[in-house]
Design a protein around this motif. Structure first.
Motif, PDB file in Angstrom:
ATOM      1  N   HIS A 140     -14.401   7.354 -30.438  1.00 28.65           N
ATOM      2  CA  HIS A 140     -13.784   8.083 -31.539  1.00 28.65           C
ATOM      3  C   HIS A 140     -12.279   8.259 -31.320  1.00 28.65           C
ATOM      4  O   HIS A 140     -11.508   8.253 -32.291  1.00 28.65           O
ATOM      5  CB  HIS A 140     -14.457   9.447 -31.671  1.00 28.65           C
ATOM      6  CG  HIS A 140     -14.050  10.254 -32.857  1.00 28.65           C
ATOM      7  ND1 HIS A 140     -14.410   9.922 -34.140  1.00 28.65           N
ATOM      8  CD2 HIS A 140     -13.312  11.385 -32.958  1.00 28.65           C
ATOM      9  CE1 HIS A 140     -13.913  10.819 -34.983  1.00 28.65           C
ATOM     10  NE2 HIS A 140     -13.245  11.721 -34.288  1.00 28.65           N
ATOM     11  N   LEU A 141     -11.858   8.413 -30.073  1.00 25.21           N
ATOM     12  CA  LEU A 141     -10.459   8.672 -29.759  1.00 25.21           C
ATOM     13  C   LEU A 141      -9.739   7.393 -29.347  1.00 25.21           C
ATOM     14  O   LEU A 141      -9.027   6.789 -30.126  1.00 25.21           O
ATOM     15  CB  LEU A 141     -10.363   9.732 -28.647  1.00 25.21           C
ATOM     16  CG  LEU A 141     -10.952  11.105 -28.974  1.00 25.21           C
ATOM     17  CD1 LEU A 141     -10.858  12.033 -27.768  1.00 25.21           C
ATOM     18  CD2 LEU A 141     -10.265  11.735 -30.180  1.00 25.21           C
ATOM     19  N   GLN A 142      -9.934   6.966 -28.097  1.00 24.94           N
ATOM     20  CA  GLN A 142      -9.234   5.779 -27.597  1.00 24.94           C
ATOM     21  C   GLN A 142      -9.690   4.506 -28.315  1.00 24.94           C
ATOM     22  O   GLN A 142      -8.875   3.648 -28.658  1.00 24.94           O
ATOM     23  CB  GLN A 142      -9.462   5.641 -26.085  1.00 24.94           C
ATOM     24  CG  GLN A 142      -8.728   6.671 -25.245  1.00 24.94           C
ATOM     25  CD  GLN A 142      -9.447   8.005 -25.144  1.00 24.94           C
ATOM     26  OE1 GLN A 142     -10.611   8.144 -25.551  1.00 24.94           O
ATOM     27  NE2 GLN A 142      -8.781   8.997 -24.583  1.00 24.94           N
ATOM     28  N   GLY A 143     -10.997   4.392 -28.561  1.00 29.14           N
ATOM     29  CA  GLY A 143     -11.530   3.180 -29.167  1.00 29.14           C
ATOM     30  C   GLY A 143     -11.005   2.925 -30.570  1.00 29.14           C
ATOM     31  O   GLY A 143     -10.711   1.775 -30.933  1.00 29.14           O
ATOM     32  N   TYR A 144     -10.885   3.970 -31.361  1.00 27.16           N
ATOM     33  CA  TYR A 144     -10.417   3.820 -32.740  1.00 27.16           C
ATOM     34  C   TYR A 144      -8.992   3.265 -32.763  1.00 27.16           C
ATOM     35  O   TYR A 144      -8.692   2.332 -33.520  1.00 27.16           O
ATOM     36  CB  TYR A 144     -10.465   5.170 -33.450  1.00 27.16           C
ATOM     37  CG  TYR A 144      -9.947   5.146 -34.876  1.00 27.16           C
ATOM     38  CD1 TYR A 144     -10.744   4.685 -35.914  1.00 27.16           C
ATOM     39  CD2 TYR A 144      -8.663   5.587 -35.182  1.00 27.16           C
ATOM     40  CE1 TYR A 144     -10.273   4.657 -37.228  1.00 27.16           C
ATOM     41  CE2 TYR A 144      -8.185   5.562 -36.478  1.00 27.16           C
ATOM     42  CZ  TYR A 144      -8.993   5.103 -37.493  1.00 27.16           C
ATOM     43  OH  TYR A 144      -8.524   5.077 -38.790  1.00 27.16           O
ATOM     44  N   LEU A 145      -8.113   3.806 -31.930  1.00 26.46           N
ATOM     45  CA  LEU A 145      -6.724   3.337 -31.920  1.00 26.46           C
ATOM     46  C   LEU A 145      -6.602   1.961 -31.283  1.00 26.46           C
ATOM     47  O   LEU A 145      -5.761   1.157 -31.704  1.00 26.46           O
ATOM     48  CB  LEU A 145      -5.838   4.344 -31.186  1.00 26.46           C
ATOM     49  CG  LEU A 145      -5.537   5.630 -31.962  1.00 26.46           C
ATOM     50  CD1 LEU A 145      -4.732   6.598 -31.116  1.00 26.46           C
ATOM     51  CD2 LEU A 145      -4.808   5.334 -33.269  1.00 26.46           C
ATOM     52  N   LEU A 146      -7.435   1.662 -30.285  1.00 25.05           N
ATOM     53  CA  LEU A 146      -7.395   0.327 -29.692  1.00 25.05           C
ATOM     54  C   LEU A 146      -7.815  -0.730 -30.719  1.00 25.05           C
ATOM     55  O   LEU A 146      -7.217  -1.809 -30.801  1.00 25.05           O
ATOM     56  CB  LEU A 146      -8.310   0.265 -28.467  1.00 25.05           C
ATOM     57  CG  LEU A 146      -8.319  -1.062 -27.708  1.00 25.05           C
ATOM     58  CD1 LEU A 146      -6.925  -1.437 -27.224  1.00 25.05           C
ATOM     59  CD2 LEU A 146      -9.288  -1.013 -26.530  1.00 25.05           C
ATOM     60  N   ALA A 147      -8.813  -0.407 -31.520  1.00 29.29           N
ATOM     61  CA  ALA A 147      -9.244  -1.334 -32.572  1.00 29.29           C
ATOM     62  C   ALA A 147      -8.130  -1.568 -33.592  1.00 29.29           C
ATOM     63  O   ALA A 147      -7.915  -2.698 -34.049  1.00 29.29           O
ATOM     64  CB  ALA A 147     -10.492  -0.797 -33.267  1.00 29.29           C
ATOM     65  N   ARG A 148      -7.403  -0.492 -33.947  1.00 30.64           N
ATOM     66  CA  ARG A 148      -6.291  -0.661 -34.885  1.00 30.64           C
ATOM     67  C   ARG A 148      -5.181  -1.516 -34.259  1.00 30.64           C
ATOM     68  O   ARG A 148      -4.547  -2.320 -34.937  1.00 30.64           O
ATOM     69  CB  ARG A 148      -5.723   0.719 -35.277  1.00 30.64           C
ATOM     70  CG  ARG A 148      -6.699   1.678 -35.895  1.00 30.64           C
ATOM     71  CD  ARG A 148      -7.173   1.275 -37.275  1.00 30.64           C
ATOM     72  NE  ARG A 148      -8.241   0.306 -37.257  1.00 30.64           N
ATOM     73  CZ  ARG A 148      -9.513   0.596 -36.912  1.00 30.64           C
ATOM     74  NH1 ARG A 148      -9.870   1.821 -36.559  1.00 30.64           N
ATOM     75  NH2 ARG A 148     -10.433  -0.343 -36.936  1.00 30.64           N
ATOM     76  N   ALA A 149      -4.937  -1.332 -32.950  1.00 30.95           N
ATOM     77  CA  ALA A 149      -3.912  -2.122 -32.263  1.00 30.95           C
ATOM     78  C   ALA A 149      -4.267  -3.599 -32.273  1.00 30.95           C
ATOM     79  O   ALA A 149      -3.400  -4.463 -32.472  1.00 30.95           O
ATOM     80  CB  ALA A 149      -3.746  -1.623 -30.825  1.00 30.95           C
ATOM     81  N   LYS A 150      -5.526  -3.918 -32.077  1.00 31.65           N
ATOM     82  CA  LYS A 150      -5.962  -5.319 -32.110  1.00 31.65           C
ATOM     83  C   LYS A 150      -5.770  -5.908 -33.492  1.00 31.65           C
ATOM     84  O   LYS A 150      -5.320  -7.045 -33.638  1.00 31.65           O
ATOM     85  CB  LYS A 150      -7.427  -5.412 -31.672  1.00 31.65           C
ATOM     86  CG  LYS A 150      -7.644  -5.150 -30.186  1.00 31.65           C
ATOM     87  CD  LYS A 150      -9.118  -5.259 -29.819  1.00 31.65           C
ATOM     88  CE  LYS A 150      -9.331  -5.025 -28.326  1.00 31.65           C
ATOM     89  NZ  LYS A 150     -10.769  -5.087 -27.948  1.00 31.65           N
ATOM     90  N   GLU A 151      -6.114  -5.143 -34.527  1.00 34.08           N
ATOM     91  CA  GLU A 151      -5.919  -5.612 -35.901  1.00 34.08           C
ATOM     92  C   GLU A 151      -4.440  -5.896 -36.174  1.00 34.08           C
ATOM     93  O   GLU A 151      -4.097  -6.831 -36.903  1.00 34.08           O
ATOM     94  CB  GLU A 151      -6.431  -4.566 -36.886  1.00 34.08           C
ATOM     95  CG  GLU A 151      -7.948  -4.392 -36.890  1.00 34.08           C
ATOM     96  CD  GLU A 151      -8.377  -3.196 -37.722  1.00 34.08           C
ATOM     97  OE1 GLU A 151      -7.493  -2.516 -38.297  1.00 34.08           O
ATOM     98  OE2 GLU A 151      -9.593  -2.933 -37.795  1.00 34.08           O
ATOM     99  N   LEU A 152      -3.571  -5.073 -35.582  1.00 35.28           N
ATOM    100  CA  LEU A 152      -2.131  -5.201 -35.800  1.00 35.28           C
ATOM    101  C   LEU A 152      -1.467  -6.140 -34.796  1.00 35.28           C
ATOM    102  O   LEU A 152      -0.248  -6.293 -34.797  1.00 35.28           O
ATOM    103  CB  LEU A 152      -1.484  -3.810 -35.716  1.00 35.28           C
ATOM    104  CG  LEU A 152      -1.905  -2.818 -36.805  1.00 35.28           C
ATOM    105  CD1 LEU A 152      -1.542  -1.389 -36.418  1.00 35.28           C
ATOM    106  CD2 LEU A 152      -1.270  -3.196 -38.137  1.00 35.28           C
TER     107      LEU A 152
END
Length: 308
Positions: free
Chosen positions: A271-283
């Protein structure tokens, strides 16, 4: 106002207890086992701001009740799906849903379940834990609950909520910029929980090391960069602001995620680190410190599942 607190754990139990202490109409939605325990012992709070022994109104999801004016959700992210199902029977078109979960990802399922208009914004800053006997132990000088309309509008319902929350022996603070407040806390808690959990240490010894200080700063800059690319409503200097905050905290401070790991409990890593890491990969962004922390947390979760 009729207030429903989902659960009577460390956070919901504490803030709900303070509202009950003031005399507000508070009911706790709990599991059968927790209800039986609370009926025997009462809701007990040990706090720097004064101890409480309360006999709250308790219901379970199987019981009937009229809809509530506000539903306060303070569950862990991995409990959210069940919590949404549990509260549906107590919600109508006039109910406000006030979530205190860390992060941002929970807003989507809440809006999908209850509608855009019902979900307001919220967060809290408090250090609490649930003792083995069920007592809520609150240890931090800070005990803030911040809330507001996600649009920033000065609505009649938020004015009513402000009136209900005012005069409570905890800091219930209305914000007209709650979405920014939520993103700022998201950045802070993701960094704080990630660093202390990865290093298996309170914040003091980590930041005293030159390498530790650099790691904290780099992680904050990575998180702020992701949020900036997502066009989140953050201040430009937020990484520096949160670094100063982390450096001013008590040296003994641990994150709730770190305490969960010490107790061999589930975490909110996805919910915390994983959500932002997924957005970073998309970007297509490189965020090596965040990736290392996430890997450490996922390995812990795999071990937890294997040992269960």
């Amino acid at each position: 106002m009729k207030i429903l607190i989902v659960g009577a754990g460390a956070i919901g139990g504490y803030f709900g207890g303070r509202l009950l202490e003031k005399g507000e109409d508070v009911t706790f939605l709990v599991r059968e086992g927790r209800k039986e325990k609370l009926q025997q012992t009462g809701l007990n709070i040990q706090s720097k701001h004064g101890d409480l022994q309360l006999s709250p109104k308790l219901i379970t999801k199987k019981e009937q009740s009229a809809p509530f004016d506000v539903v306060l959700l303070s569950t862990k992210s991995y409990q959210l799906k069940n919590a949404i199902e549990d509260v549906k029977a107590f919600v109508d078109s006039n109910t406000m849903i006030l979530p205190l979960l860390n992060g941002i990802a929970h807003l989507t399922p809440l809006v999908e379940a209850f509608g855009e208009e019902r979900v307001i914004g919220g967060l809290c800053f408090v250090e609490t834990t649930l003792a083995e006997d069920g007592t809520i132990v609150q240890t931090s000088p800070t005990h803030q609950l911040i809330y507001g309309e996600r649009t920033g509008d000065d609505t009649q319902r938020i004015q009513r909520l402000e009136q209900a929350f005012s005069g409570t022996k905890a800091d219930f603070i209305r914000s007209d910029n709650i979405e920014q407040e939520m993103w700022h806390k998201y950045l802070f808690i993701t960094a704080m929980s990630g660093i202390t959990s990865m290093m298996e240490s309170p914040i003091g010894p980590i930041r005293e090391l030159e390498s530790g200080q650099r790691t904290i700063q780099t992680l904050l800059e990575e998180l702020a960069a992701i949020m900036g690319k997502m066009e989140a409503p953050i201040q430009r200097e937020i990484a520096d602001m949160q670094l100063k905050r982390i450096n001013s905290m008590s040296a003994e401070m641990k994150s709730s995620m770190q305490r969960d790991i010490e107790k061999m409990q589930a975490t909110e890593a996805e919910h915390l680190q994983g959500y932002l890491l997924a957005r970073a990969k998309e970007l297509e962004m490189q965020v090596p410190v965040l990736e290392i922390i996430y890997t450490k947390l996922k390995l812990y979760e795999q071990k937890l599942t294997k040992d269960a």
